[in-house]
Motif scaffolding. Structure first.
Motif, mmCIF file in Angstrom:
data_model
loop_
_atom_site.group_PDB
_atom_site.id
_atom_site.type_symbol
_atom_site.label_atom_id
_atom_site.label_comp_id
_atom_site.label_asym_id
_atom_site.label_seq_id
_atom_site.Cartn_x
_atom_site.Cartn_y
_atom_site.Cartn_z
ATOM 1 N N TYR A 77 0.823 -1.204 0.000
ATOM 2 C CA TYR A 77 0.000 0.000 0.000
ATOM 3 C C TYR A 77 0.866 1.266 0.000
ATOM 4 N N ALA A 78 1.923 1.268 0.826
ATOM 5 C CA ALA A 78 2.798 2.443 0.896
ATOM 6 C C ALA A 78 3.511 2.669 -0.433
ATOM 7 N N ALA A 79 3.924 1.598 -1.096
ATOM 8 C CA ALA A 79 4.595 1.742 -2.387
ATOM 9 C C ALA A 79 3.623 2.172 -3.483
ATOM 10 N N ALA A 80 2.407 1.634 -3.445
ATOM 11 C CA ALA A 80 1.428 1.949 -4.488
ATOM 12 C C ALA A 80 0.883 3.372 -4.390
ATOM 13 N N THR A 81 0.750 3.887 -3.180
ATOM 14 C CA THR A 81 0.187 5.226 -3.009
ATOM 15 C C THR A 81 1.247 6.309 -2.984
ATOM 16 N N GLY A 82 2.508 5.950 -3.090
ATOM 17 C CA GLY A 82 3.573 6.940 -3.139
ATOM 18 C C GLY A 82 3.839 7.627 -1.815
ATOM 19 N N GLU A 83 3.692 6.890 -0.728
ATOM 20 C CA GLU A 83 3.992 7.470 0.584
ATOM 21 C C GLU A 83 5.498 7.630 0.743
ATOM 22 N N ALA A 84 5.915 8.128 1.888
ATOM 23 C CA ALA A 84 7.330 8.381 2.143
ATOM 24 C C ALA A 84 8.150 7.108 1.970
ATOM 25 N N ALA A 85 9.339 7.268 1.428
ATOM 26 C CA ALA A 85 10.201 6.119 1.141
ATOM 27 C C ALA A 85 10.594 5.372 2.403
ATOM 28 N N TRP A 86 10.727 6.062 3.531
ATOM 29 C CA TRP A 86 11.132 5.387 4.757
ATOM 30 C C TRP A 86 10.067 4.405 5.222
ATOM 31 N N LYS A 87 8.787 4.688 4.916
ATOM 32 C CA LYS A 87 7.733 3.746 5.298
ATOM 33 C C LYS A 87 7.861 2.453 4.502
ATOM 34 N N VAL A 88 8.121 2.583 3.207
ATOM 35 C CA VAL A 88 8.281 1.390 2.371
ATOM 36 C C VAL A 88 9.472 0.568 2.839
ATOM 37 N N VAL A 89 10.573 1.231 3.174
ATOM 38 C CA VAL A 89 11.764 0.531 3.649
ATOM 39 C C VAL A 89 11.493 -0.153 4.988
ATOM 40 N N LEU A 90 10.844 0.552 5.917
ATOM 41 C CA LEU A 90 10.531 -0.022 7.231
ATOM 42 C C LEU A 90 9.630 -1.241 7.102
ATOM 43 N N TYR A 91 8.546 -1.105 6.343
ATOM 44 C CA TYR A 91 7.638 -2.244 6.160
ATOM 45 C C TYR A 91 8.326 -3.376 5.416
ATOM 46 N N GLY A 92 9.222 -3.052 4.478
ATOM 47 C CA GLY A 92 9.970 -4.078 3.759
ATOM 48 C C GLY A 92 10.898 -4.861 4.673
ATOM 49 N N ILE A 93 11.553 -4.157 5.600
ATOM 50 C CA ILE A 93 12.430 -4.838 6.560
ATOM 51 C C ILE A 93 11.627 -5.761 7.466
ATOM 52 N N LEU A 94 10.490 -5.267 7.964
ATOM 53 C CA LEU A 94 9.648 -6.102 8.828
ATOM 54 C C LEU A 94 9.068 -7.292 8.061
ATOM 55 N N LEU A 95 8.695 -7.080 6.803
ATOM 56 C CA LEU A 95 8.195 -8.171 5.969
ATOM 57 C C LEU A 95 9.290 -9.211 5.734
ATOM 58 N N THR A 96 10.479 -8.753 5.414
ATOM 59 C CA THR A 96 11.589 -9.675 5.160
ATOM 60 C C THR A 96 11.939 -10.485 6.395
ATOM 61 N N SER A 97 11.985 -9.837 7.560
ATOM 62 C CA SER A 97 12.322 -10.582 8.777
ATOM 63 C C SER A 97 11.221 -11.584 9.132
ATOM 64 N N SER A 98 9.955 -11.223 8.901
ATOM 65 C CA SER A 98 8.867 -12.178 9.136
ATOM 66 C C SER A 98 8.976 -13.358 8.188
ATOM 67 N N PHE A 99 9.252 -13.077 6.916
ATOM 68 C CA PHE A 99 9.351 -14.143 5.929
ATOM 69 C C PHE A 99 10.524 -15.072 6.224
ATOM 70 N N LEU A 100 11.672 -14.495 6.563
ATOM 71 C CA LEU A 100 12.834 -15.325 6.884
ATOM 72 C C LEU A 100 12.602 -16.175 8.124
ATOM 73 N N SER A 101 11.812 -15.669 9.055
ATOM 74 C CA SER A 101 11.492 -16.455 10.231
ATOM 75 C C SER A 101 10.565 -17.618 9.882
ATOM 76 N N VAL A 102 9.628 -17.372 8.984
ATOM 77 C CA VAL A 102 8.688 -18.439 8.591
ATOM 78 C C VAL A 102 9.432 -19.569 7.879
ATOM 79 N N VAL A 103 10.389 -19.216 7.016
ATOM 80 C CA VAL A 103 11.089 -20.265 6.291
ATOM 81 C C VAL A 103 12.199 -20.919 7.089
ATOM 82 N N GLY A 104 12.473 -20.416 8.299
ATOM 83 C CA GLY A 104 13.377 -21.102 9.205
ATOM 84 C C GLY A 104 14.791 -20.548 9.279
ATOM 85 N N VAL A 105 15.037 -19.378 8.743
ATOM 86 C CA VAL A 105 16.374 -18.807 8.803
ATOM 87 C C VAL A 105 16.709 -18.355 10.221
#
Length: 106
Positions: A77-105
């Motif tokens: 949503y943040a990337a599609a609506t053109g919100e501040a870049a730091w929001k996209v980066v923050l949500y991306g980091i949290l998404l990546t850490s959640s995903f890596l945890s799910v796959v067992g890293v």
């Protein structure tokens, strides 16, 4: 009974996602924003279902998946609506850490 366990980074991201949904639900109620209340009400309901662990079928992986869903949708949503870049980066980091945890890293 609410099950509170610590099973790694996925659990932390899941709890952060649940807190994020609850806070945005309260903010939507305060601002009288019906669409925000509907979206975060559904997210809060999903978090409560995961916390209650109905029937014992939900485990720590479920928290990681919940974190992936919450932060993935926020990142999209943040990337599609053109919100501040730091929001996209923050949500991306949290998404990546959640995903890596799910796959067992983590």
């Amino acid at each position: 009974m609410i099950e509170i366990t610590f099973d790694g980074v996925g659990a932390i991201c899941g709890y952060l996602g649940a807190i994020w949904c609850i806070l945005n639900l309260a903010w939507g109620l305060f601002r009288n924003d019906a669409s925000r209340v509907l979206i975060y009400g559904i997210g809060t309901f999903a978090a409560i279902i995961v916390m209650l662990n109905v029937g014992g079928v939900l485990n720590s992986t479920t928290w990681g998946i919940f974190g992936c869903c919450v932060f993935g949708l926020h990142c999209l949503y943040a990337a599609a609506t053109g919100e501040a870049a730091w929001k996209v980066v923050l949500y991306g980091i949290l998404l990546t850490s959640s995903f890596l945890s799910v796959v067992g890293v983590f």
